[in-house]
Motif scaffolding. Structure first.
Motif, PDB file in Angstrom:
ATOM      1  N   SER A  30       0.954  -1.164  -0.073  1.00 41.56           N
ATOM      2  CA  SER A  30       0.081   0.098  -0.026  1.00 41.56           C
ATOM      3  C   SER A  30       0.987   1.148   0.167  1.00 41.56           C
ATOM      4  O   SER A  30       0.353   2.385   0.016  1.00 41.56           O
ATOM      5  CB  SER A  30      -0.925  -0.015   1.144  1.00 41.56           C
ATOM      6  OG  SER A  30      -0.182  -0.099   2.323  1.00 41.56           O
ATOM      7  N   GLN A  32       2.989   4.427  -1.281  1.00 37.14           N
ATOM      8  CA  GLN A  32       2.622   5.060  -2.558  1.00 37.14           C
ATOM      9  C   GLN A  32       3.389   6.540  -2.453  1.00 37.14           C
ATOM     10  O   GLN A  32       3.562   6.805  -1.154  1.00 37.14           O
ATOM     11  CB  GLN A  32       1.372   5.470  -2.930  1.00 37.14           C
ATOM     12  CG  GLN A  32       0.748   6.433  -1.822  1.00 37.14           C
ATOM     13  CD  GLN A  32      -0.778   6.491  -2.338  1.00 37.14           C
ATOM     14  OE1 GLN A  32      -1.257   6.727  -3.327  1.00 37.14           O
ATOM     15  NE2 GLN A  32      -1.775   6.658  -1.260  1.00 37.14           N
ATOM     16  N   GLY A  34       3.100  10.297  -2.718  1.00 33.95           N
ATOM     17  CA  GLY A  34       1.794  11.046  -2.788  1.00 33.95           C
ATOM     18  C   GLY A  34       2.114  12.560  -3.483  1.00 33.95           C
ATOM     19  O   GLY A  34       2.766  13.210  -2.467  1.00 33.95           O
ATOM     20  N   LYS A  36       1.833  16.575  -3.567  1.00 35.19           N
ATOM     21  CA  LYS A  36       1.293  17.713  -2.746  1.00 35.19           C
ATOM     22  C   LYS A  36       0.182  18.564  -3.940  1.00 35.19           C
ATOM     23  O   LYS A  36      -0.501  19.226  -3.018  1.00 35.19           O
ATOM     24  CB  LYS A  36       2.087  18.622  -2.091  1.00 35.19           C
ATOM     25  CG  LYS A  36       3.040  19.072  -2.826  1.00 35.19           C
ATOM     26  CD  LYS A  36       4.030  19.951  -1.957  1.00 35.19           C
ATOM     27  CE  LYS A  36       5.434  20.512  -2.741  1.00 35.19           C
ATOM     28  NZ  LYS A  36       6.355  19.504  -3.037  1.00 35.19           N
ATOM     29  N   GLU A  38      -1.803  16.887  -5.801  1.00 32.10           N
ATOM     30  CA  GLU A  38      -2.957  16.083  -6.074  1.00 32.10           C
ATOM     31  C   GLU A  38      -4.141  15.849  -5.231  1.00 32.10           C
ATOM     32  O   GLU A  38      -3.544  15.761  -3.844  1.00 32.10           O
ATOM     33  CB  GLU A  38      -2.362  14.624  -6.469  1.00 32.10           C
ATOM     34  CG  GLU A  38      -1.140  14.468  -7.256  1.00 32.10           C
ATOM     35  CD  GLU A  38      -0.364  13.114  -7.300  1.00 32.10           C
ATOM     36  OE1 GLU A  38      -0.633  12.431  -6.655  1.00 32.10           O
ATOM     37  OE2 GLU A  38       0.675  13.239  -8.133  1.00 32.10           O
ATOM     38  N   GLY A  40      -6.613  13.560  -5.056  1.00 32.73           N
ATOM     39  CA  GLY A  40      -7.054  12.336  -4.877  1.00 32.73           C
ATOM     40  C   GLY A  40      -8.490  12.354  -5.713  1.00 32.73           C
ATOM     41  O   GLY A  40      -8.949  12.894  -6.502  1.00 32.73           O
ATOM     42  N   VAL A  41      -9.266  11.450  -5.235  1.00 31.19           N
ATOM     43  CA  VAL A  41     -10.548  10.965  -5.699  1.00 31.19           C
ATOM     44  C   VAL A  41     -11.772  12.154  -5.350  1.00 31.19           C
ATOM     45  O   VAL A  41     -11.686  12.497  -4.211  1.00 31.19           O
ATOM     46  CB  VAL A  41     -11.145   9.810  -5.387  1.00 31.19           C
ATOM     47  CG1 VAL A  41     -12.507   9.657  -6.060  1.00 31.19           C
ATOM     48  CG2 VAL A  41     -10.340   8.713  -5.890  1.00 31.19           C
ATOM     49  N   LEU A  84      -6.287  19.719   1.353  1.00 32.80           N
ATOM     50  CA  LEU A  84      -5.755  18.314   1.141  1.00 32.80           C
ATOM     51  C   LEU A  84      -6.213  17.505   2.340  1.00 32.80           C
ATOM     52  O   LEU A  84      -6.436  16.201   2.509  1.00 32.80           O
ATOM     53  CB  LEU A  84      -4.324  18.448   1.031  1.00 32.80           C
ATOM     54  CG  LEU A  84      -3.626  18.575  -0.225  1.00 32.80           C
ATOM     55  CD1 LEU A  84      -2.121  18.573  -0.220  1.00 32.80           C
ATOM     56  CD2 LEU A  84      -4.078  18.024  -1.499  1.00 32.80           C
ATOM     57  N   ARG A  88      -7.680  14.140   1.161  1.00 30.22           N
ATOM     58  CA  ARG A  88      -6.630  13.172   1.055  1.00 30.22           C
ATOM     59  C   ARG A  88      -6.824  12.225   2.173  1.00 30.22           C
ATOM     60  O   ARG A  88      -6.009  12.146   3.091  1.00 30.22           O
ATOM     61  CB  ARG A  88      -5.258  13.323   0.749  1.00 30.22           C
ATOM     62  CG  ARG A  88      -5.155  14.261  -0.484  1.00 30.22           C
ATOM     63  CD  ARG A  88      -4.619  13.284  -1.558  1.00 30.22           C
ATOM     64  NE  ARG A  88      -3.543  12.371  -1.295  1.00 30.22           N
ATOM     65  CZ  ARG A  88      -2.378  12.890  -1.570  1.00 30.22           C
ATOM     66  NH1 ARG A  88      -2.278  14.039  -2.233  1.00 30.22           N
ATOM     67  NH2 ARG A  88      -1.508  12.122  -1.423  1.00 30.22           N
ATOM     68  N   ASP A  90      -5.254   9.404   2.715  1.00 26.60           N
ATOM     69  CA  ASP A  90      -4.092   8.612   2.920  1.00 26.60           C
ATOM     70  C   ASP A  90      -2.936   9.508   3.885  1.00 26.60           C
ATOM     71  O   ASP A  90      -2.083   9.159   4.415  1.00 26.60           O
ATOM     72  CB  ASP A  90      -3.364   8.487   1.679  1.00 26.60           C
ATOM     73  CG  ASP A  90      -2.933   9.507   0.680  1.00 26.60           C
ATOM     74  OD1 ASP A  90      -4.178  10.576   0.766  1.00 26.60           O
ATOM     75  OD2 ASP A  90      -2.017   9.882   0.389  1.00 26.60           O
ATOM     76  N   HIS A  95      -4.732   6.269   8.791  1.00 30.00           N
ATOM     77  CA  HIS A  95      -4.785   5.482   7.433  1.00 30.00           C
ATOM     78  C   HIS A  95      -3.750   4.296   7.734  1.00 30.00           C
ATOM     79  O   HIS A  95      -2.719   4.506   8.007  1.00 30.00           O
ATOM     80  CB  HIS A  95      -4.519   6.396   6.367  1.00 30.00           C
ATOM     81  CG  HIS A  95      -4.601   5.813   5.130  1.00 30.00           C
ATOM     82  ND1 HIS A  95      -3.541   5.377   4.192  1.00 30.00           N
ATOM     83  CD2 HIS A  95      -5.685   5.749   4.133  1.00 30.00           C
ATOM     84  CE1 HIS A  95      -4.059   4.853   3.230  1.00 30.00           C
ATOM     85  NE2 HIS A  95      -5.433   5.099   3.058  1.00 30.00           N
ATOM     86  N   THR A  99       2.191   6.671   2.910  1.00 30.44           N
ATOM     87  CA  THR A  99       2.550   7.865   1.805  1.00 30.44           C
ATOM     88  C   THR A  99       3.706   8.565   1.935  1.00 30.44           C
ATOM     89  O   THR A  99       3.989   9.000   3.233  1.00 30.44           O
ATOM     90  CB  THR A  99       1.248   8.608   1.748  1.00 30.44           C
ATOM     91  OG1 THR A  99      -0.077   8.162   1.498  1.00 30.44           O
ATOM     92  CG2 THR A  99       1.514   9.734   0.627  1.00 30.44           C
TER      93      THR A  99
END
Length: 236
Positions: A30, A32, A34, A36, A38, A40-41, A84, A88, A90, A95, A99
């Protein structure tokens, strides 16, 4: 676990972050890297609002200079990071994944304090809604070494917006030395892990030290506090 690589411009944050994420991913799928910038969804409206704010901060032409002043920029940047924190998952302490982030908001604070005589406590208070990383690693790289690692630097990295107008190399060294001291001050106040990679130390060796610290912290607080890879922050 949320991990941040911090340091002056050219200190190797991006390279070390990628290596750390890769090495930790061998143990935890898991893991990743990440970015700053971005979010996310998110739904379409949130994504559109985020894109406008992101463009205001990072897509503004440098040739325009700092027309609105440092307080304007730090308020925009604080708004971004507060978003964020909500968008986010994550980055949340609970979480379960890992990240690794290339930089956080700390250099923004340092550069604001250089650019304008504002109250440091006010600037730092703007980021109160933003989660603190579980581990922040300051790559305390000397400015001269950072200069040799890159072919070119942007005007903002040379300190052109902050009163540094000499030859590029001299301006970079003078400006980044001040940024470095601000980061060391934050490292002492926030109990960061400080690593000082030498000219002969490879990015992989630095990443190995970070991964070793992460493993120690995941194993238990007592082990991490006595881990040989950490040292107290000192003035540079």
């Amino acid at each position: 676990m949320f991990i941040v690589m911090e340091g002056i411009d050219g200190s190797g944050k991006s390279t070390v972050a990628r290596l750390v994420a890769r090495d930790l991913n061998e143990e935890a799928a898991s893991t990743q890297v990440g970015g700053k910038t971005e979010i996310g969804v998110a739904d379409a409206e949130t994504g559109a609002r985020a894109a406008r704010l992101r463009d205001l901060i990072w897509a503004s032409p440098e040739s325009a200079g700092d027309t609105f002043g440092a307080s304007h920029w730090i308020l925009l940047i604080a708004s971004w990071y507060a978003g964020l924190a909500r968008l986010r998952p994550d980055l949340a302490p609970e979480h379960p994944g890992v990240t690794v982030m290339d930089g956080w908001y700390y250099r923004n604070i340092a550069k604001t304090l250089i650019r304008e005589p504002v109250d440091p406590s006010w600037v730092e208070s703007l980021f109160a809604p933003v989660p603190e990383p579980a581990l922040t690693v300051l790559l305390d790289t000397a400015p001269e070494l950072a200069w040799r690692r890159r072919e070119a630097f942007k005007d903002t990295e040379l300190g052109r917006w902050d009163g540094f107008h000499g030859p590029a190399r001299e301006s970079f060294h003078a400006y980044q030395s001040v940024v470095r001291n601000h980061l060391l001050r934050m490292a002492r106040a926030r109990a960061w892990l400080v690593l000082s990679p030498g000219p002969d130390e490879s990015p992989q060796e630095t990443a190995d030290a970070v991964v070793s610290e992460v493993r120690a912290r995941l194993a238990g607080p007592a082990l991490a506090s006595n881990h040989p890879s950490s040292r107290p922050a000192t003035e540079g």
